[in-house]
Motif scaffolding. Structure first.
Motif, PDB file in Angstrom:
ATOM      1  N   GLU A  45       0.864  -1.191   0.000  1.00 28.16           N
ATOM      2  CA  GLU A  45       0.000   0.000   0.000  1.00 28.16           C
ATOM      3  C   GLU A  45       0.903   1.243   0.000  1.00 28.16           C
ATOM      4  N   PRO A  47       0.375   4.388  -0.123  1.00 32.30           N
ATOM      5  CA  PRO A  47       0.048   5.519   0.746  1.00 32.30           C
ATOM      6  C   PRO A  47       0.711   5.475   2.116  1.00 32.30           C
ATOM      7  N   ALA A  48       1.039   4.290   2.582  1.00 29.93           N
ATOM      8  CA  ALA A  48       1.667   4.187   3.908  1.00 29.93           C
ATOM      9  C   ALA A  48       3.025   4.884   3.951  1.00 29.93           C
ATOM     10  N   LYS A  51       2.980   8.295   5.407  1.00 32.43           N
ATOM     11  CA  LYS A  51       2.206   8.400   6.664  1.00 32.43           C
ATOM     12  C   LYS A  51       2.862   7.493   7.712  1.00 32.43           C
ATOM     13  N   PHE A  65       2.147  -3.804   5.620  1.00 30.36           N
ATOM     14  CA  PHE A  65       1.255  -3.058   4.719  1.00 30.36           C
ATOM     15  C   PHE A  65       1.310  -3.537   3.261  1.00 30.36           C
ATOM     16  N   VAL A  69      -4.298  -4.719   2.503  1.00 34.75           N
ATOM     17  CA  VAL A  69      -4.806  -4.321   3.818  1.00 34.75           C
ATOM     18  C   VAL A  69      -5.473  -2.949   3.798  1.00 34.75           C
ATOM     19  N   GLY A  70      -5.108  -2.116   2.815  1.00 34.89           N
ATOM     20  CA  GLY A  70      -5.688  -0.774   2.742  1.00 34.89           C
ATOM     21  C   GLY A  70      -7.183  -0.794   2.472  1.00 34.89           C
ATOM     22  N   VAL A 314      -5.159   6.110  -4.961  1.00 32.24           N
ATOM     23  CA  VAL A 314      -5.111   4.679  -4.676  1.00 32.24           C
ATOM     24  C   VAL A 314      -6.444   3.968  -4.891  1.00 32.24           C
ATOM     25  N   ARG A 318      -6.976   0.644  -7.116  1.00 31.54           N
ATOM     26  CA  ARG A 318      -7.555  -0.611  -6.606  1.00 31.54           C
ATOM     27  C   ARG A 318      -8.757  -1.038  -7.452  1.00 31.54           C
ATOM     28  N   TYR A 344      -8.323  11.235  -0.645  1.00 29.98           N
ATOM     29  CA  TYR A 344      -8.307  11.470   0.804  1.00 29.98           C
ATOM     30  C   TYR A 344      -6.891  11.770   1.247  1.00 29.98           C
ATOM     31  N   ARG A 346      -4.498  12.040   5.220  1.00 33.48           N
ATOM     32  CA  ARG A 346      -4.458  12.118   6.680  1.00 33.48           C
ATOM     33  C   ARG A 346      -3.150  12.796   7.054  1.00 33.48           C
TER      34      ARG A 346
HETATM   35  O1  ISD Z   1      -5.026   3.538   1.966  1.00 35.20           O
HETATM   36  C1  ISD Z   1      -4.109   3.326   2.698  1.00 35.20           C
HETATM   37  C2  ISD Z   1      -3.486   4.257   3.529  1.00 35.20           C
HETATM   38  O2  ISD Z   1      -3.769   5.522   3.617  1.00 35.20           O
HETATM   39  C3  ISD Z   1      -2.497   3.636   4.163  1.00 35.20           C
HETATM   40  O3  ISD Z   1      -1.662   4.171   5.027  1.00 35.20           O
HETATM   41  O4  ISD Z   1      -3.526   2.114   2.826  1.00 35.20           O
HETATM   42  C4  ISD Z   1      -2.450   2.239   3.726  1.00 35.20           C
HETATM   43  C5  ISD Z   1      -2.657   1.198   4.770  1.00 35.20           C
HETATM   44  O5  ISD Z   1      -3.757   1.495   5.564  1.00 35.20           O
HETATM   45  C6  ISD Z   1      -1.400   0.991   5.603  1.00 35.20           C
HETATM   46  O6  ISD Z   1      -1.522  -0.089   6.457  1.00 35.20           O
END
Ligand code: ISD
Ligand code: FAD
Ligand code: NAD
Length: 426
Positions: A45, A47-48, A51, A65, A69-70, A314, A318, A344, A346
């Motif tokens: 993933e 995006p991890a 973050k 990751f 799992v995302g 992402v 997917r 999105y 974070r």
């Molecule tokens: O969509 C996502 C995201 O923002 C992440 O940080 O997938 C990854 C996973 O959640 C990491 O475990």
């Protein structure tokens, strides 16, 4: 030398992982599918990386990751691929493709043939050299696209605690990495040419909400200018940056996030391109019927806008990947891909979601001095875009559902008065 597969996924990123999972759900047989990836690890993933991977305490690390799992699905470790008879050809760059012969040639000289090809080559980070600035190969100048970049960034960050970072670019990478640098106790200056951050999506009002918070954390915004050159010490390490407006900033670390370019080059002259990506139809099929393209590299018809777009997010990777697999495996029953754009982010303790399109008039709602607020975009009398910060799961689902319906809006002030109540009530 060579190998033959029925299905080949070229690229081992997010889309590849979700495509692999979908292939197993549709009943692919052992030995029929392979993934070829320049990266040395199984799909994860991405995006991890900007973050959880950058956290100073309990950072996310593989295998935690791996896809998928995302999306709260199975975690596809190398063992999973083995158990499912899927060949992972890692650390392998494809250097040319011949769609007429249905073959790919790897940098190691192997020819891999396919019956169906899914192009999932994603994109690469734009380099400062492409804007006429040299020196971005210095040891403390970091880009962030893959695991190797993220690992290097962590190493440089760990030697820069208490020092100064310059973040070049005010988009997704800029904002997410700047937040992570602050959390790692590094002083941050952000440099970008626009009047506010996240220029492609945010309005000035939304941007100022986040910028004010970043400023309260010590972030220095330098807007309306770009980097002109680096300052180096005798060891070739960057110690500062010179900006086009004549000013300069000290730097122990520089992070560059100035956009991406889709990895289309293997197919230029062989497949039709559009909007910088590989053009596909609503089955994710390219101008060659045996070849599909998904994720960042694909320009696909977004039905609700009535035009093709290339999305660099992402969720699109997917879902387009899954849809392409369904179209290949169940050609007679697969409907058109009908995708609602979803972005999105974070940062710090903020979390926002956006659905649809950000054109037309903006109608704000909620409390811009509190933890939750949002905006709608109304174009030609219809609500076509929604943004929400600090929402609950149900509220995010509600804005997504209503945005897809594109409801008619006669009275903008009534929409403003109802605010989030408008979508929650529908
Ligand atoms: O969509 C996502 C995201 O923002 C992440 O940080 O997938 C990854 C996973 O959640 C990491 O475990
Ligand atoms: P990628 O995941 O980029 O995968 C492409 C793969 O193809 C890579 O493995 C690459 O090595 C391989 N490849 C390319 N060319 C070749 C070749 N010639 N031979 C062999 N292999 C090749 N989106 C969001 O919506 N939310 C987020 O929070 C978010 N965060 C992100 C954070 C970071 C740091 C980055 C870089 C991106 C983020 N994105 C986010 C965007 C999201 O990750 C991408 O949209 C998504 O990864 C696209 O998936 P993809 O499979 O199309 O491409
Ligand atoms: P971006 O397009 O989001 O932002 C690029 C930024 O660089 C903009 O602020 C732009 O004005 C600025 N810029 C352009 N040229 C510049 C220059 N010469 N000097 C200084 N600034 C310049 O791209 P990004 O932030 O690099 O992100 C890369 C990719 O990763 C994108 O596809 C993005 O969607 C994806 N990503 C997404 C998320 C997310 O969705 N939450 C998070 C991280 C990365």
């Amino acid at each position: 030398m060579g190998r033959a597969f029925v299905y080949v996924i070229l690229g081992g990123g997010v889309a590849a992982g979700y495509a692999a999972l979908e292939f197993t759900k549709k009943g692919v047989s052992h030995g029929e599918l392979c993934i070829i990836s320049e990266e040395t690890v199984a799909p994860y993933e991405r995006p991890a990386l900007s973050k959880g991977f950058l956290l100073p305490e309990a950072p996310a690390r593989l295998p935690a990751f791996h896809t998928c799992v995302g999306a709260n699905e199975e975690r596809l470790t190398p063992k999973w691929y083995k158990e499912h008879g899927i060949e992972l050809i890692l650390g392998t760059r494809v250097k040319s493709a011949d769609v007429r012969r249905k073959t790919l040639l790897t940098a190691a000289g192997e020819t891999i043939s396919y019956k169906f090809l899914i192009i999932a080559t994603g994109a690469r980070a734009l380099k400062l050299e492409e804007f006429g600035v040299s020196g971005s190969d210095a040891e403390n100048v970091c880009y962030l696209r893959d695991l190797a970049d993220a690992t290097r960034l962590v190493d440089v960050m760990q030697t820069s605690t208490g020092g100064n970072a310059v973040v070049i670019g005010g988009g997704y990478i800029g904002m997410e990495v700047a937040a992570s640098l602050v959390i790692n106790k590094i002083n941050v200056s952000m440099v970008f040419p626009e009047p506010h951050c996240m220029g492609r999506l945010f309005t000035p009002k939304i941007a100022s909400y986040y910028e004010d918070f970043y400023k309260s954390k010590g972030v220095n915004f330098v807007k309306g200018t770009v980097l002109s050159s680096f300052v180096f010490n005798p060891d070739g390490k960057v110690t500062g940056v010179n900006l086009k407006d004549g000013s300069n900033l000290p730097a122990d670390l520089v992070v560059v996030g100035i956009g991406i370019r889709p990895n289309t080059s293997l197919f230029e002259g062989q497949l039709t391109l559009e909007k910088g990506g590989i053009k596909v139809n609503s089955r994710l099929q390219t101008s060659n019927t045996s070849v599909y393209a998904v994720g960042d590299v694909a320009s696909f018809p977004v039905k609700i806008f009535g035009e093709s777009r290339r999305l660099e997010h992402v969720d699109a990777a997917r879902k387009s990947a899954r849809h392409a697999v369904t179209a290949i495996m169940e050609p007679d029953t697969t409907p058109e891909f009908d995708y609602l754009p979803f972005f999105y982010s974070r940062v710090f303790s903020f979390s926002w979601q956006f659905y649809g399109d950000n054109v037309g008039e903006t109608v704000y709602f909620g409390d811009f001095s509190g933890p939750s607020f949002g905006a709608y975009w109304v174009h030609k009398g219809h609500l076509i875009g929604s943004f929400l910060e600090g929402g609950s799961k149900e509220e995010y689902e509600a804005i997504a559902k209503v945005t897809r319906l594109k409801p008619a809006i006669d009275d903008l002030s009534e929409l403003e008065r109802q605010g989030l109540g408008f979508v929650v009530a529908l």
